[in-house]
Design a protein around this motif. Structure first.
Motif, short mmCIF file in Angstrom:
data_model
loop_
_atom_site.label_atom_id
_atom_site.label_comp_id
_atom_site.label_asym_id
_atom_site.label_seq_id
_atom_site.Cartn_x
_atom_site.Cartn_y
_atom_site.Cartn_z
N MET A 38 0.49 -1.19 -0.15
CA MET A 38 0.05 0.42 0.02
C MET A 38 0.89 0.84 -0.10
SD MET A 38 -3.26 0.97 2.78
CE MET A 38 -2.15 1.78 4.16
N ILE A 39 0.81 2.41 -0.51
CA ILE A 39 1.14 3.90 -0.88
C ILE A 39 0.15 4.49 -0.53
CG2 ILE A 39 1.98 5.45 -2.28
CD1 ILE A 39 3.51 2.96 -2.74
N GLU A 40 1.30 5.27 0.87
CA GLU A 40 0.23 6.67 1.80
C GLU A 40 1.01 8.13 1.50
OE1 GLU A 40 -1.49 7.34 5.69
OE2 GLU A 40 -0.99 4.62 5.42
N GLU A 41 0.62 9.57 1.39
CA GLU A 41 0.78 9.87 1.85
C GLU A 41 0.83 10.75 3.10
OE1 GLU A 41 1.19 14.39 0.44
OE2 GLU A 41 -0.55 13.37 -0.72
N ILE A 42 2.38 10.78 3.96
CA ILE A 42 1.56 10.65 5.09
C ILE A 42 1.99 12.82 4.99
CG2 ILE A 42 3.55 10.29 7.66
CD1 ILE A 42 1.61 8.42 6.26
N GLU A 59 9.33 18.54 5.96
CA GLU A 59 8.90 19.74 5.41
C GLU A 59 8.45 19.81 3.59
OE1 GLU A 59 7.99 22.80 6.89
OE2 GLU A 59 9.23 21.69 8.85
N GLN A 60 8.58 18.39 3.87
CA GLN A 60 8.93 17.85 2.49
C GLN A 60 7.25 16.97 1.81
OE1 GLN A 60 12.40 16.07 0.88
NE2 GLN A 60 13.62 18.17 1.05
N ILE A 61 7.03 16.84 0.50
CA ILE A 61 6.37 15.72 0.28
C ILE A 61 6.84 14.55 0.85
CG2 ILE A 61 4.71 14.31 -1.52
CD1 ILE A 61 5.29 17.76 -3.19
N PHE A 62 5.59 13.91 1.19
CA PHE A 62 6.00 12.67 1.41
C PHE A 62 5.27 10.98 1.09
CE2 PHE A 62 7.46 9.50 4.73
CZ PHE A 62 8.91 9.09 4.98
N VAL A 63 5.60 10.39 1.02
CA VAL A 63 4.83 8.97 0.64
C VAL A 63 5.51 7.97 0.90
CG1 VAL A 63 3.73 7.40 -1.76
CG2 VAL A 63 4.19 10.19 -1.16
N VAL A 64 5.16 6.68 1.60
CA VAL A 64 5.49 5.16 2.22
C VAL A 64 4.68 4.34 1.53
CG1 VAL A 64 3.26 5.94 4.40
CG2 VAL A 64 6.13 4.41 4.43
N ALA A 65 5.50 3.49 1.68
CA ALA A 65 4.77 2.21 1.26
C ALA A 65 5.37 1.49 2.12
CB ALA A 65 6.44 1.63 -0.09
N LYS A 66 4.07 0.66 2.45
CA LYS A 66 3.58 -0.61 3.49
C LYS A 66 2.96 -1.73 2.64
CE LYS A 66 1.66 2.87 6.62
NZ LYS A 66 0.47 3.03 7.58
N GLU A 67 4.32 -2.72 3.66
CA GLU A 67 3.21 -3.99 3.51
C GLU A 67 2.77 -4.50 4.79
OE1 GLU A 67 6.24 -7.44 2.91
OE2 GLU A 67 5.79 -6.84 0.59
N PHE A 87 10.07 4.78 1.71
CA PHE A 87 8.77 6.11 1.62
C PHE A 87 10.12 6.71 0.26
CE2 PHE A 87 12.98 7.09 4.47
CZ PHE A 87 13.45 8.44 3.97
N ILE A 88 9.65 7.78 0.12
CA ILE A 88 10.49 8.87 -0.71
C ILE A 88 9.68 10.60 0.12
CG2 ILE A 88 8.40 8.87 -2.68
CD1 ILE A 88 10.82 8.91 -4.79
N CYS A 89 10.84 11.53 -0.21
CA CYS A 89 10.38 12.31 0.15
C CYS A 89 10.64 13.52 -0.93
CB CYS A 89 10.49 13.01 1.38
SG CYS A 89 12.07 12.97 1.49
N LEU A 95 13.07 4.97 11.26
CA LEU A 95 12.49 3.51 10.86
C LEU A 95 13.61 3.21 9.63
CD1 LEU A 95 9.54 3.65 12.16
CD2 LEU A 95 11.52 2.76 13.86
N ILE A 96 13.25 4.01 9.22
CA ILE A 96 14.06 3.11 7.98
C ILE A 96 15.25 3.68 7.75
CG2 ILE A 96 14.03 3.30 5.19
CD1 ILE A 96 10.73 3.12 5.79
#
Length: 63
Positions: A1-5, A41-49, A56-58, A17-18
């Motif tokens: 699952m991909i989710e924006e934080i 302070e950035q756009i942040f998207v996390v990948a979850k399993e 994540f990517i920011c 954590l990562i």
């Protein structure tokens, strides 16, 4: 699952954590801490399993 934080503290928590698990790549403490701080302070998207954060990517939004 991909989710924006959106929450700054959650972004920094996930990044910590990562990145702390990747000491071969992020072993310089000062650099890692600055990167974690900047993530808030950035756009942040996390990948979850299975509800666990696995990546994540920011981005500051500038391409």
């Amino acid at each position: 699952m991909i989710e924006e934080i959106k929450d700054k503290q959650s972004k920094r928590h996930i990044a910590r954590l990562i990145l702390e698990a990747l000491t071969d790549w992020f072993g310089i403490t000062e650099s890692r801490e600055q990167y974690i701080k900047d993530c808030g302070e950035q756009i942040f998207v996390v990948a979850k399993e299975d509800e666990k954060e696995i990546g994540f990517i920011c981005s500051n939004g500038i391409l």
